[in-house]
Design a protein around this motif. Sequence first.
Motif, PDB file in Angstrom:
ATOM      1  N   LEU A  11      -4.187   3.253  -1.765  1.00 36.57           N
ATOM      2  CA  LEU A  11      -4.056   4.696  -1.191  1.00 36.57           C
ATOM      3  C   LEU A  11      -3.209   5.660  -1.824  1.00 36.57           C
ATOM      4  CD1 LEU A  11      -5.083   3.931   2.594  1.00 36.57           C
ATOM      5  CD2 LEU A  11      -6.357   4.672   0.681  1.00 36.57           C
ATOM      6  N   ALA A  12      -2.202   4.694  -2.407  1.00 37.01           N
ATOM      7  CA  ALA A  12      -0.953   5.690  -3.160  1.00 37.01           C
ATOM      8  C   ALA A  12      -1.090   6.083  -3.643  1.00 37.01           C
ATOM      9  CB  ALA A  12       0.303   4.602  -3.971  1.00 37.01           C
ATOM     10  N   PRO A  13      -1.224   7.786  -4.077  1.00 38.66           N
ATOM     11  CA  PRO A  13      -0.798   9.010  -5.453  1.00 38.66           C
ATOM     12  C   PRO A  13      -0.987   8.424  -6.398  1.00 38.66           C
ATOM     13  CG  PRO A  13       0.560   9.920  -3.728  1.00 38.66           C
ATOM     14  CD  PRO A  13       0.205   8.402  -3.773  1.00 38.66           C
ATOM     15  N   VAL A  14      -1.749   8.780  -7.105  1.00 34.78           N
ATOM     16  CA  VAL A  14      -1.984   8.357  -9.049  1.00 34.78           C
ATOM     17  C   VAL A  14      -0.984   9.028  -8.684  1.00 34.78           C
ATOM     18  CG1 VAL A  14      -3.297   8.142 -10.891  1.00 34.78           C
ATOM     19  CG2 VAL A  14      -3.791   7.069  -8.349  1.00 34.78           C
ATOM     20  N   THR A  15       0.459   9.007 -10.309  1.00 35.70           N
ATOM     21  CA  THR A  15       1.096  10.078 -10.673  1.00 35.70           C
ATOM     22  C   THR A  15       0.548  10.089 -12.511  1.00 35.70           C
ATOM     23  OG1 THR A  15       2.730   8.013 -11.427  1.00 35.70           O
ATOM     24  CG2 THR A  15       3.047   9.953  -9.055  1.00 35.70           C
ATOM     25  N   GLY A  16       0.007   9.118 -12.891  1.00 34.37           N
ATOM     26  CA  GLY A  16      -0.651   9.200 -14.653  1.00 34.37           C
ATOM     27  C   GLY A  16      -1.597   8.435 -14.872  1.00 34.37           C
ATOM     28  N   VAL A  17      -1.902   8.447 -15.851  1.00 34.96           N
ATOM     29  CA  VAL A  17      -2.477   7.697 -16.888  1.00 34.96           C
ATOM     30  C   VAL A  17      -2.799   7.897 -18.034  1.00 34.96           C
ATOM     31  CG1 VAL A  17      -5.388   7.033 -16.938  1.00 34.96           C
ATOM     32  CG2 VAL A  17      -4.663   8.215 -15.158  1.00 34.96           C
ATOM     33  N   ASP A  18      -2.577   6.264 -18.362  1.00 32.64           N
ATOM     34  CA  ASP A  18      -2.415   5.773 -20.041  1.00 32.64           C
ATOM     35  C   ASP A  18      -3.371   6.096 -21.138  1.00 32.64           C
ATOM     36  OD1 ASP A  18       0.276   6.181 -18.936  1.00 32.64           O
ATOM     37  OD2 ASP A  18       0.973   3.889 -18.838  1.00 32.64           O
ATOM     38  N   ASP A  19      -3.951   7.516 -20.730  1.00 31.95           N
ATOM     39  CA  ASP A  19      -4.882   6.993 -22.106  1.00 31.95           C
ATOM     40  C   ASP A  19      -4.282   7.824 -23.503  1.00 31.95           C
ATOM     41  OD1 ASP A  19      -4.752   9.799 -20.507  1.00 31.95           O
ATOM     42  OD2 ASP A  19      -6.991   9.971 -20.697  1.00 31.95           O
ATOM     43  N   HIS A  20      -2.987   8.131 -23.391  1.00 35.75           N
ATOM     44  CA  HIS A  20      -3.291   9.475 -24.792  1.00 35.75           C
ATOM     45  C   HIS A  20      -2.826   7.602 -25.380  1.00 35.75           C
ATOM     46  CE1 HIS A  20       0.431   8.297 -21.613  1.00 35.75           C
ATOM     47  NE2 HIS A  20       1.025   8.192 -23.083  1.00 35.75           N
ATOM     48  N   LEU A  21      -2.190   6.932 -24.816  1.00 33.90           N
ATOM     49  CA  LEU A  21      -1.392   5.339 -25.435  1.00 33.90           C
ATOM     50  C   LEU A  21      -3.065   4.171 -26.828  1.00 33.90           C
ATOM     51  CD1 LEU A  21       0.878   4.140 -22.916  1.00 33.90           C
ATOM     52  CD2 LEU A  21       1.389   5.299 -25.237  1.00 33.90           C
ATOM     53  N   ALA A 179      -5.219   3.480 -20.841  1.00 38.21           N
ATOM     54  CA  ALA A 179      -7.101   4.383 -20.886  1.00 38.21           C
ATOM     55  C   ALA A 179      -6.872   4.081 -18.703  1.00 38.21           C
ATOM     56  CB  ALA A 179      -7.542   4.594 -20.849  1.00 38.21           C
ATOM     57  N   ASN A 180      -6.811   2.430 -18.935  1.00 43.88           N
ATOM     58  CA  ASN A 180      -7.247   2.215 -18.093  1.00 43.88           C
ATOM     59  C   ASN A 180      -5.809   1.704 -16.372  1.00 43.88           C
ATOM     60  OD1 ASN A 180      -9.726   2.027 -17.616  1.00 43.88           O
ATOM     61  ND2 ASN A 180      -9.401   0.243 -20.088  1.00 43.88           N
ATOM     62  N   HIS A 181      -4.865   2.053 -16.604  1.00 39.01           N
ATOM     63  CA  HIS A 181      -3.407   1.671 -16.228  1.00 39.01           C
ATOM     64  C   HIS A 181      -3.395   2.656 -15.770  1.00 39.01           C
ATOM     65  CE1 HIS A 181      -2.016  -1.562 -20.180  1.00 39.01           C
ATOM     66  NE2 HIS A 181      -3.510  -1.411 -19.412  1.00 39.01           N
ATOM     67  N   ARG A 182      -3.329   2.662 -14.206  1.00 38.74           N
ATOM     68  CA  ARG A 182      -2.397   3.655 -13.669  1.00 38.74           C
ATOM     69  C   ARG A 182      -1.693   3.447 -13.136  1.00 38.74           C
ATOM     70  NH1 ARG A 182      -8.098   4.867  -9.818  1.00 38.74           N
ATOM     71  NH2 ARG A 182      -9.654   4.250 -11.613  1.00 38.74           N
ATOM     72  N   HIS A 183      -0.675   5.016 -12.835  1.00 38.21           N
ATOM     73  CA  HIS A 183       1.099   4.680 -12.588  1.00 38.21           C
ATOM     74  C   HIS A 183       1.147   4.888 -11.036  1.00 38.21           C
ATOM     75  CE1 HIS A 183       3.629   3.926 -15.761  1.00 38.21           C
ATOM     76  NE2 HIS A 183       2.093   4.563 -16.614  1.00 38.21           N
ATOM     77  N   HIS A 184       1.825   4.639  -9.593  1.00 34.19           N
ATOM     78  CA  HIS A 184       1.767   4.801  -8.193  1.00 34.19           C
ATOM     79  C   HIS A 184       2.778   4.858  -8.126  1.00 34.19           C
ATOM     80  CE1 HIS A 184      -2.879   3.719  -7.777  1.00 34.19           C
ATOM     81  NE2 HIS A 184      -2.655   3.515  -8.792  1.00 34.19           N
ATOM     82  N   ARG A 185       3.502   6.230  -7.271  1.00 33.69           N
ATOM     83  CA  ARG A 185       4.001   6.484  -6.560  1.00 33.69           C
ATOM     84  C   ARG A 185       4.517   7.123  -5.143  1.00 33.69           C
ATOM     85  NH1 ARG A 185       6.586  10.896  -5.701  1.00 33.69           N
ATOM     86  NH2 ARG A 185       9.030  11.509  -4.989  1.00 33.69           N
ATOM     87  N   PHE A 186       5.317   6.427  -3.937  1.00 36.77           N
ATOM     88  CA  PHE A 186       4.478   6.960  -2.456  1.00 36.77           C
ATOM     89  C   PHE A 186       6.151   7.003  -2.029  1.00 36.77           C
ATOM     90  CE2 PHE A 186       4.572   2.617  -1.601  1.00 36.77           C
ATOM     91  CZ  PHE A 186       4.752   2.398  -0.328  1.00 36.77           C
ATOM     92  N   GLU A 187       6.532   7.222  -0.938  1.00 40.24           N
ATOM     93  CA  GLU A 187       7.378   7.194  -0.569  1.00 40.24           C
ATOM     94  C   GLU A 187       7.534   6.926   1.157  1.00 40.24           C
ATOM     95  OE1 GLU A 187       9.970  10.962  -0.380  1.00 40.24           O
ATOM     96  OE2 GLU A 187       9.475  10.775  -2.141  1.00 40.24           O
ATOM     97  N   PHE A 188       8.115   5.806   1.488  1.00 37.89           N
ATOM     98  CA  PHE A 188       8.135   5.455   3.415  1.00 37.89           C
ATOM     99  C   PHE A 188       9.644   5.382   3.296  1.00 37.89           C
ATOM    100  CE2 PHE A 188       7.678   2.616   5.610  1.00 37.89           C
ATOM    101  CZ  PHE A 188       6.932   3.526   7.088  1.00 37.89           C
TER     102      PHE A 188
END
Length: 227
Positions: A11-21, A179-188
């Motif tokens: 459920l953590a937001p996806v901030t980016g996908v590395d499909d440029h690599l 392209a299958n690598h996702r970055h996530h970020r959240f605050e708590f």
Amino acid sequence: MTRPAITQPQLAPVTGVDDHLPPVPAAALTADAIRARLAALSAWTPEFAGDGGRFADREPAGAAVLVPLVRRDEGLTLLLTRRTDHLRDHAGQISFPGGRVEPEDDGPVATALRETEEEIGLPRGHIDVIGQLPVYSTVTAFQVTPVVALVEPGFTLTLDSIEVAEAFEVPLAFLMNPANHRHHRFEFAGAERRFLSMPWQGPEREYFIWGATAAMLRNLYRLLSGA
């Protein structure tokens, strides 16, 4: 240092996908190519050295995991486990087989082989250790050495039902494609957490590969891609 636990990483937001690599080329994903690449580098700097902190009440402890690359006819696959839901650490998570270093272990390779045999019953006769990745520091204060190995097929697994709910294989080419690598970020509670994920849709369910396991796989990607 107090870190917020991540109980629902999906459920953590996806901030980016590395499909440029670029993905690791198929020629670099053979058993011989990976063996040679590991042998050629005595020391290198990983992209991810750790989770960025640890729980304040835990002292660092040594650990080792096996990165088991199974030699299938269609290409190498990675053998992973899904932890049982009642464990104190990493419950329900996707992990490499492995665990804490014990006093009788003669180094991280011995730990990785022993823990793999205990957790999933993979016979040592099927395992050919070909190298190690840099130590990774987890939020639960483990200093983890990933031990890379080639695994000959024909084995039968026997899972430790207390620790391991399931064992499964993922094509290495999928994991080595950013392209299958996702970055996530959240605050708590005023604290920020960031992590990487590599969700894989298996034949019957999706496996959410994330956290330390995904970070160590990303380090393997950097090694094999030459980046």
